[in-house]
Scaffold this motif. Sequence first.
Motif, PDB file in Angstrom:
ATOM      1  N   LEU A  88       0.827  -1.108   0.049  1.00 21.33           N
ATOM      2  CA  LEU A  88       0.150   0.103   0.160  1.00 21.33           C
ATOM      3  C   LEU A  88       0.854   1.134  -0.025  1.00 21.33           C
ATOM      4  CD1 LEU A  88      -2.769  -1.210   2.531  1.00 21.33           C
ATOM      5  CD2 LEU A  88      -2.739  -1.202  -0.125  1.00 21.33           C
ATOM      6  N   ASP A  89       1.966   1.170   0.822  1.00 22.36           N
ATOM      7  CA  ASP A  89       2.779   2.585   0.959  1.00 22.36           C
ATOM      8  C   ASP A  89       3.504   2.624  -0.669  1.00 22.36           C
ATOM      9  OD1 ASP A  89       2.405   2.726   3.365  1.00 22.36           O
ATOM     10  OD2 ASP A  89       4.063   1.744   4.037  1.00 22.36           O
ATOM     11  N   ALA A  90       3.862   1.559  -1.192  1.00 24.78           N
ATOM     12  CA  ALA A  90       4.680   1.631  -2.400  1.00 24.78           C
ATOM     13  C   ALA A  90       3.791   2.192  -3.622  1.00 24.78           C
ATOM     14  CB  ALA A  90       5.378   0.100  -2.725  1.00 24.78           C
ATOM     15  N   LEU A  91       2.391   1.784  -3.691  1.00 23.93           N
ATOM     16  CA  LEU A  91       1.526   2.138  -4.568  1.00 23.93           C
ATOM     17  C   LEU A  91       0.677   3.343  -3.987  1.00 23.93           C
ATOM     18  CD1 LEU A  91       0.081  -1.257  -5.566  1.00 23.93           C
ATOM     19  CD2 LEU A  91       1.937   0.106  -6.384  1.00 23.93           C
ATOM     20  N   GLY A  92       1.145   4.160  -2.971  1.00 21.90           N
ATOM     21  CA  GLY A  92       0.495   5.242  -2.561  1.00 21.90           C
ATOM     22  C   GLY A  92      -0.934   5.343  -2.026  1.00 21.90           C
ATOM     23  N   ILE A  93      -1.381   3.821  -1.631  1.00 21.18           N
ATOM     24  CA  ILE A  93      -2.893   3.846  -1.091  1.00 21.18           C
ATOM     25  C   ILE A  93      -2.793   4.136   0.436  1.00 21.18           C
ATOM     26  CG2 ILE A  93      -4.371   2.041  -1.306  1.00 21.18           C
ATOM     27  CD1 ILE A  93      -3.251   1.016  -3.872  1.00 21.18           C
ATOM     28  N   GLU A  94      -3.635   5.012   0.871  1.00 17.38           N
ATOM     29  CA  GLU A  94      -3.830   5.312   2.266  1.00 17.38           C
ATOM     30  C   GLU A  94      -4.637   4.234   2.920  1.00 17.38           C
ATOM     31  OE1 GLU A  94      -5.174   8.843   5.294  1.00 17.38           O
ATOM     32  OE2 GLU A  94      -5.248   9.068   3.120  1.00 17.38           O
ATOM     33  N   ARG A  95      -5.869   3.869   2.302  1.00 18.16           N
ATOM     34  CA  ARG A  95      -6.625   2.840   2.957  1.00 18.16           C
ATOM     35  C   ARG A  95      -7.293   2.022   1.803  1.00 18.16           C
ATOM     36  NH1 ARG A  95      -9.195   3.906   7.810  1.00 18.16           N
ATOM     37  NH2 ARG A  95     -11.041   3.102   7.298  1.00 18.16           N
ATOM     38  N   ALA A  99      -5.690  -5.869   9.591  1.00 18.16           N
ATOM     39  CA  ALA A  99      -6.889  -5.025  10.152  1.00 18.16           C
ATOM     40  C   ALA A  99      -6.601  -4.865  11.873  1.00 18.16           C
ATOM     41  CB  ALA A  99      -8.200  -5.791  10.089  1.00 18.16           C
ATOM     42  N   ILE A 100      -5.895  -5.956  12.356  1.00 17.47           N
ATOM     43  CA  ILE A 100      -5.643  -5.837  13.556  1.00 17.47           C
ATOM     44  C   ILE A 100      -4.363  -4.769  13.861  1.00 17.47           C
ATOM     45  CG2 ILE A 100      -4.774  -7.220  15.614  1.00 17.47           C
ATOM     46  CD1 ILE A 100      -6.290  -9.625  14.693  1.00 17.47           C
ATOM     47  N   ALA A 101      -3.355  -5.095  13.208  1.00 20.19           N
ATOM     48  CA  ALA A 101      -2.130  -4.135  13.490  1.00 20.19           C
ATOM     49  C   ALA A 101      -2.158  -3.056  12.846  1.00 20.19           C
ATOM     50  CB  ALA A 101      -0.980  -4.945  13.077  1.00 20.19           C
ATOM     51  N   HIS A 102      -2.808  -2.795  11.715  1.00 20.89           N
ATOM     52  CA  HIS A 102      -3.043  -1.288  11.128  1.00 20.89           C
ATOM     53  C   HIS A 102      -4.395  -0.947  10.752  1.00 20.89           C
ATOM     54  CE1 HIS A 102       1.502  -1.662  10.608  1.00 20.89           C
ATOM     55  NE2 HIS A 102       1.355  -2.959  10.392  1.00 20.89           N
ATOM     56  N   PRO A 103      -5.061  -0.863  11.734  1.00 20.66           N
ATOM     57  CA  PRO A 103      -6.700  -0.464  11.557  1.00 20.66           C
ATOM     58  C   PRO A 103      -6.848   0.635  10.785  1.00 20.66           C
ATOM     59  CG  PRO A 103      -6.129   0.054  13.605  1.00 20.66           C
ATOM     60  CD  PRO A 103      -4.935  -0.746  13.108  1.00 20.66           C
ATOM     61  N   GLU A 104      -5.904   1.566  10.762  1.00 20.40           N
ATOM     62  CA  GLU A 104      -6.091   2.825   9.973  1.00 20.40           C
ATOM     63  C   GLU A 104      -5.815   2.852   8.356  1.00 20.40           C
ATOM     64  OE1 GLU A 104      -1.635   2.148  10.312  1.00 20.40           O
ATOM     65  OE2 GLU A 104      -3.412   1.956  11.584  1.00 20.40           O
ATOM     66  N   ARG A 105      -5.203   1.508   8.037  1.00 22.65           N
ATOM     67  CA  ARG A 105      -5.178   1.191   6.546  1.00 22.65           C
ATOM     68  C   ARG A 105      -6.160   0.333   5.866  1.00 22.65           C
ATOM     69  NH1 ARG A 105       0.247   2.510   5.361  1.00 22.65           N
ATOM     70  NH2 ARG A 105      -0.749   2.623   3.316  1.00 22.65           N
ATOM     71  N   VAL A 106      -7.061   0.058   6.792  1.00 18.40           N
ATOM     72  CA  VAL A 106      -8.168  -0.921   6.342  1.00 18.40           C
ATOM     73  C   VAL A 106      -9.673  -0.344   6.581  1.00 18.40           C
ATOM     74  CG1 VAL A 106      -9.337  -3.238   6.546  1.00 18.40           C
ATOM     75  CG2 VAL A 106      -6.889  -2.922   7.069  1.00 18.40           C
ATOM     76  N   ASP A 107     -10.223  -0.139   5.146  1.00 19.53           N
ATOM     77  CA  ASP A 107     -11.504   0.661   5.197  1.00 19.53           C
ATOM     78  C   ASP A 107     -12.612  -0.458   5.482  1.00 19.53           C
ATOM     79  OD1 ASP A 107     -13.297   2.839   4.345  1.00 19.53           O
ATOM     80  OD2 ASP A 107     -13.836   1.673   2.633  1.00 19.53           O
ATOM     81  N   GLU A 158      -7.230 -11.179  19.899  1.00 19.01           N
ATOM     82  CA  GLU A 158      -7.079  -9.887  19.240  1.00 19.01           C
ATOM     83  C   GLU A 158      -8.026  -9.327  18.124  1.00 19.01           C
ATOM     84  OE1 GLU A 158      -2.438  -9.100  18.653  1.00 19.01           O
ATOM     85  OE2 GLU A 158      -3.107 -10.682  17.538  1.00 19.01           O
ATOM     86  N   LEU A 159      -9.067 -10.424  18.058  1.00 19.41           N
ATOM     87  CA  LEU A 159     -10.412  -9.915  16.807  1.00 19.41           C
ATOM     88  C   LEU A 159     -10.852  -8.931  17.270  1.00 19.41           C
ATOM     89  CD1 LEU A 159     -11.334 -13.622  16.129  1.00 19.41           C
ATOM     90  CD2 LEU A 159     -10.066 -12.264  14.769  1.00 19.41           C
ATOM     91  N   GLU A 160     -11.175  -8.594  18.785  1.00 18.97           N
ATOM     92  CA  GLU A 160     -12.004  -7.455  19.012  1.00 18.97           C
ATOM     93  C   GLU A 160     -11.532  -6.351  18.625  1.00 18.97           C
ATOM     94  OE1 GLU A 160     -10.359  -7.132  23.657  1.00 18.97           O
ATOM     95  OE2 GLU A 160     -12.179  -8.079  23.053  1.00 18.97           O
ATOM     96  N   ARG A 161     -10.096  -6.136  18.095  1.00 18.45           N
ATOM     97  CA  ARG A 161      -9.308  -5.009  17.831  1.00 18.45           C
ATOM     98  C   ARG A 161      -9.468  -4.675  16.348  1.00 18.45           C
ATOM     99  NH1 ARG A 161      -3.097  -6.067  19.069  1.00 18.45           N
ATOM    100  NH2 ARG A 161      -3.099  -4.058  17.878  1.00 18.45           N
ATOM    101  N   ILE A 162     -10.133  -5.655  15.643  1.00 20.23           N
ATOM    102  CA  ILE A 162     -10.751  -5.191  14.200  1.00 20.23           C
ATOM    103  C   ILE A 162     -11.844  -4.187  14.278  1.00 20.23           C
ATOM    104  CG2 ILE A 162     -11.698  -6.031  12.039  1.00 20.23           C
ATOM    105  CD1 ILE A 162     -10.292  -8.635  12.834  1.00 20.23           C
ATOM    106  N   GLU A 163     -11.436  -2.841  13.571  1.00 18.23           N
ATOM    107  CA  GLU A 163     -12.430  -2.001  13.638  1.00 18.23           C
ATOM    108  C   GLU A 163     -13.262  -1.792  12.174  1.00 18.23           C
ATOM    109  OE1 GLU A 163     -10.117   1.466  14.307  1.00 18.23           O
ATOM    110  OE2 GLU A 163      -9.245   1.189  16.128  1.00 18.23           O
ATOM    111  N   ALA A 164     -12.641  -2.576  11.097  1.00 14.78           N
ATOM    112  CA  ALA A 164     -13.190  -2.435   9.837  1.00 14.78           C
ATOM    113  C   ALA A 164     -14.597  -3.133   9.873  1.00 14.78           C
ATOM    114  CB  ALA A 164     -12.112  -2.677   8.848  1.00 14.78           C
ATOM    115  N   ARG A 165     -15.375  -2.636   9.017  1.00 10.87           N
ATOM    116  CA  ARG A 165     -16.726  -3.336   8.510  1.00 10.87           C
ATOM    117  C   ARG A 165     -16.120  -4.531   8.035  1.00 10.87           C
ATOM    118  NH1 ARG A 165     -18.616  -0.449   4.148  1.00 10.87           N
ATOM    119  NH2 ARG A 165     -16.346   0.361   3.900  1.00 10.87           N
ATOM    120  N   THR A 166     -16.906  -5.786   8.762  1.00 12.78           N
ATOM    121  CA  THR A 166     -16.464  -7.005   8.321  1.00 12.78           C
ATOM    122  C   THR A 166     -17.468  -7.910   7.730  1.00 12.78           C
ATOM    123  OG1 THR A 166     -14.469  -6.911   9.954  1.00 12.78           O
ATOM    124  CG2 THR A 166     -15.105  -8.986   9.282  1.00 12.78           C
TER     125      THR A 166
END
Length: 265
Positions: free
Chosen positions: A86-93, A110-118, A200-208
Motif C-alpha cells: 500500500l505504501d509503495a503504491l501510494g494507497i492510504e486505505r 486489520a488488527i495491527a494497522h486499522p487505519e489502513r483498512v476500510d 485480538e479479533l476485538e481490535r478489528i475496527e473495519a466493517r467485516t
Amino acid sequence: MAIRFDAVRLQDGVCLHYAECGKAEGQPVVFLHGWPDSWFSFSRVLSELPADIRALAIDQRGFGESDRPHCGYAIRDLANDVVALLDALGIERATLVGHSFGSFVARQVAIAHPERVDALVLIGTGYTASNPVTRDVQNSLRDLPDPIPLEFARDFQASTAHRPLPADFFERIVAESLKLPPRLWRLAFESLIEYDDRRELERIEARTLLLWGDRDALFSRGGQERFMDALPAARLKVYEETGHCPNWEQPERVAQDIASLMLRR
C-alpha cells in the motif's frame, strides 16, 4: 475488464507481482489468495467487479510470480508486506479481501494497522486456523517430494471445491499451485497453523463480512459463529451448496457482495 500485470519492490527488497483492473483512481480493494494459490484464484471475481473499483490481486511472498526469499513467511510478515505494498503504491486505505490462508493475513493487517483498512471481506476463514482437518493437511506435507506430484496438487485443490469448475480454470489453479516450491508448501502452511489471533479479533475496527460455503470441508459453521461472538459487528453470508472456495465457485455473487460492502460507508 482488462487485467494488467505489474510488480512492486517493497522496502525490504522483496518484489511482489500483482494483477490490476479497474480505474487507477477508483476505490482500492486488495485481494489476498489462499494457500497454495496465486492472484489467479480471484481471476473470475475480478472480471465481475464494477469498472470504477481499483482491484489489486497480489501474489503473496513466495507464491505465483513473486520473489521467494529464504524467510519472512509468518502471517505477520505477510501482513507487513500488504502494508508495504500500500505504501509503495501510494494507497492510504483499502478494502482487503482474503481467502482462506489470505483471510488470516487480512485479519492481521486489520488488527495491527486499522487505519489502513476500510473494510474486510473474509472468504472461507475460521475462528482459528488450527483444527483436525488442517492438522491432517499439515501432516500430509511432511514427506512431500520435490517436485510436488501433480496428482497431489490436483487432489488437494479438487477437495476444496464443492461445485463443478470450468476445466481450464481448474487446471490453471493446479498449475499456479505448483509454482510454490515444496519447502514453501510446508513452511507457509506451518505458519498458518501457528498463527493465533483469537484474543485480538476485538481490535478489528473495519466493517467485516464473512463469506462461507455450507459445504466447506476445512472450516465449520461453528467457527464462523465463534468469530462473530468475538467480533459482533461482523456479518455472515452463507453460500449454499458451496465449498471452501466461493471465489472460485460463485464469482459473480462474491463480486456483488464485495462491491455492496464497499459502497456502504
